[in-house]
Design a protein around this motif. Structure first.
Motif, short mmCIF file in Angstrom:
data_model
loop_
_atom_site.label_atom_id
_atom_site.label_comp_id
_atom_site.label_asym_id
_atom_site.label_seq_id
_atom_site.Cartn_x
_atom_site.Cartn_y
_atom_site.Cartn_z
N UNK A 123 2.82 11.10 7.35
CA UNK A 123 1.91 10.60 6.32
C UNK A 123 0.47 10.96 6.63
N UNK A 124 -0.36 10.91 5.59
CA UNK A 124 -1.81 11.14 5.75
C UNK A 124 -2.49 9.99 6.48
N UNK B 6 2.15 7.26 11.14
CA UNK B 6 3.59 7.08 11.11
C UNK B 6 4.31 8.26 10.50
N UNK B 7 5.59 8.28 10.74
CA UNK B 7 6.47 9.25 10.09
C UNK B 7 7.76 8.52 9.74
N UNK C 290 0.85 -1.17 0.00
CA UNK C 290 0.00 0.00 0.00
C UNK C 290 0.89 1.23 0.00
N UNK C 291 0.64 2.17 -0.92
CA UNK C 291 1.42 3.40 -0.99
C UNK C 291 0.93 4.41 0.04
N UNK C 292 1.85 4.91 0.85
CA UNK C 292 1.56 5.92 1.85
C UNK C 292 1.85 7.30 1.27
N UNK C 293 1.03 8.28 1.64
CA UNK C 293 1.12 9.61 1.05
C UNK C 293 1.57 10.65 2.07
N UNK D 241 4.87 17.12 -4.31
CA UNK D 241 3.54 17.71 -4.23
C UNK D 241 2.77 17.13 -3.04
N UNK D 242 1.91 17.92 -2.44
CA UNK D 242 1.06 17.44 -1.35
C UNK D 242 0.34 16.17 -1.79
#
Length: 155
Positions: A89-90, A129-130, A33-36, A144-145
């Motif tokens: 992350x979002x 998470x960070x 899963x891609x984290x943004x 980009x955001x």
């Protein structure tokens, strides 16, 4: 065994493994899963780490404000110079006790001279998470955001 796309989708939809994502079908990958990115911070000061964590001190960080390239843009950009940054992350995760997560930078970042470092995402971890973003490209990078930066896989 690494969970596949279908298994992840089921856990996300039925058990809230990952919440606050932007677009499930885009962020699901064959094995992860891609984290943004929600925020990018500069580190302020030093940290401390000891054996028991009783004297651990995580350094403060200051958010960097992204800037819109033109007034009609929905999202803004961070223009990052070479250096080390903290990315928040979002998404939030709620990892059950029978899973563990491992996160890796998306290959697009590596091809730009950028990398991410992560720790193990332990069983039972719940929260946002960070991770550390290192810009090694001497010309920097623009992000980009909500860009997809990091991919988490679960076993």
């Amino acid at each position: 065994m690494t969970l596949n796309r279908e298994q992840l989708k089921q856990l996300i939809e039925e058990e809230n493994l990952i919440q606050d994502y932007i677009r499930l079908e885009t962020q699901l990958t064959p094995q992860g899963f891609d984290l943004t990115v929600q925020e990018i911070h500069r580190f302020e000061g030093s940290g401390k780490l000891d054996f028991s964590n009783s004297e651990r001190e995580i350094p403060d960080s200051t958010p960097i404000e992204p800037e819109k390239k033109n007034k009609d843009d929905d999202y803004a950009w961070w223009d990052l110079e070479p250096g080390t940054y903290k990315v928040v992350m979002n998404e939030t995760v709620d990892i059950p006790n029978d899973l563990v997560g491992y996160a890796f930078p998306r290959s697009s970042l590596l091809r730009m001279g950028i990398t991410i470092e992560n720790a193990v995402w332990d069983s039972g971890f719940t929260g946002t998470g960070s991770f550390k973003l290192s810009v090694d490209n001497e010309d920097g990078v623009e992000i980009k955001e909500n860009a997809r930066l990091n991919q988490i896989v679960f076993e």
